[in-house]
Design an enzyme around this catalytic site. Structure first.
Site, PDB file in Angstrom:
ATOM      1  N   TRP A   1       0.709  -1.094  -0.083  1.00  0.00           N
ATOM      2  CA  TRP A   1      -0.055   0.258  -0.364  1.00  0.00           C
ATOM      3  C   TRP A   1       0.894   0.773  -0.449  1.00  0.00           C
ATOM      4  O   TRP A   1       0.702   2.503  -0.601  1.00  0.00           O
ATOM      5  CB  TRP A   1      -1.093   0.206   1.552  1.00  0.00           C
ATOM      6  N   ASP A   2       2.388   1.367   0.319  1.00  0.00           N
ATOM      7  CA  ASP A   2       2.658   2.694   0.181  1.00  0.00           C
ATOM      8  C   ASP A   2       4.515   2.362  -0.246  1.00  0.00           C
ATOM      9  O   ASP A   2       5.355   2.834   0.299  1.00  0.00           O
ATOM     10  CB  ASP A   2       2.918   3.005   2.114  1.00  0.00           C
TER      11      ASP A   2
END
Length: 305
Positions: free
Chosen positions: A202-203
């Protein structure tokens, strides 16, 4: 006694919902608690993220590690379970984890004992950006081979939440931005019913890949999520982007990532628009006059063909 860096304390004020001054005040005592609990000795200058404190340590047997302290929020609490599921495959090893009440902060304290990586060497500093992208993408390809564990938050739920928030927030957007947010919401609406089952970071951007001893490069600082890998592309498309030939750079990066990850191109475009929608809604919630224009440029490039 561990001292909290001034920059981290300032971040805690900005991100008060996730941390706040009480968390800043509690950090030295929490650090002492976990150093004692796991028989650790500080072994270098402390590091930090936006809300977390990272202390290089040496374990009782002499091995090097890092103690990460962060508030146990909805965003961070999945990091330990995600790292356990990955088991070091392309990402930092989790050695131990615990969550305890924080003395005065409303947040519980989440402590992660991690494999030590080189905090001074990330892909952000690699001169060859194309090579950095290849390394990041190959790590991501390994991460998304893992299915999402039970109980992890899902992209489907996040997509539903975005679509519920959009009608209320979009009227606040600048008219030029609103057009892109509406297009992005339409793309998410088409994809939300099949949101995927892979374990996502996600990042994953260039600063979140550090040099290591076990492997040359490993990912750090995930915000685990179960969903479609197409939702992972935006950070690598956006960061370290040159000021010229934006369209060409975006398309080259997108093509490389889609090919190496084996993604469906249209779905990957749609979920990248989903990241634009997510970040844009966050900007509107924060009262920003304009949403991220770099992400709009990425969307324009992807839809130009």
């Amino acid at each position: 006694m561990i001292e909290v860096p001034e920059e981290l304390a300032a971040h805690h004020l900005v991100y008060a919902d996730d941390a706040g001054p009480s968390w800043t005040a509690d950090l030295p005592g929490l650090a002492e608690h976990f150093l004692d609990r796991w028989d650790l000795r500080p072994d270098g200058a402390v590091l930090h993220g936006m809300v977390s404190l990272v202390i290089p340590v040496r374990r009782a047997d002499g091995t090097l590690a890092a103690l990460k302290l962060q508030p146990a929020t909805g965003e961070s609490i999945g990091e330990g379970p995600g790292l356990r599921a990955w088991a070091g495959d392309g990402i930092v090893h989790l050695l131990d984890e615990a969550t305890v009440p924080s003395p005065t902060s409303p947040h519980r304290a989440n402590a992660l004992l991690l494999e030590r990586l080189d905090g001074d060497r990330s892909l952000e500093a690699m001169p060859d950006c194309e090579r950095a992208l290849e390394i990041l993408t190959d790590l991501l390809a390994r991460l998304v081979t893992h299915p999402g564990p039970e109980g992890m938050r899902t992209l489907g739920d996040i997509a539903s939440g975005m679509l519920e928030e959009a009608p209320e927030l979009l009227p606040q957007a600048h008219p030029d931005d609103r057009v892109w947010l509406e297009r992005s919401a339409a793309a998410v609406r088409e994809l939300a019913g099949e949101a995927g089952d892979r374990l996502l970071h996600w990042d994953l951007h260039y600063s979140n890949v550090l040099a290591g001893a076990r492997e040359p490069w490993l990912a750090i600082d995930p915000k685990p999520l179960v969903g479609d890998p197409g939702f992972e592309l935006m950070p690598a498309l956006r960061n370290r982007r040159p000021s010229t030939d934006v369209r060409g750079t975006v398309l080259r990066r997108f093509d490389l990532m889609v090919e190496r990850l084996g993604l469906d191109r249209e779905r990957a475009v749609g979920w990248t628009l989903g990241r634009l929608l997510q970040d844009g809604l966050w900007d509107l919630e924060d009262g920003e006059a304009r949403i991220n224009q770099d992400e709009i440029a990425i969307a324009e490039a992807l839809l130009s063909r």
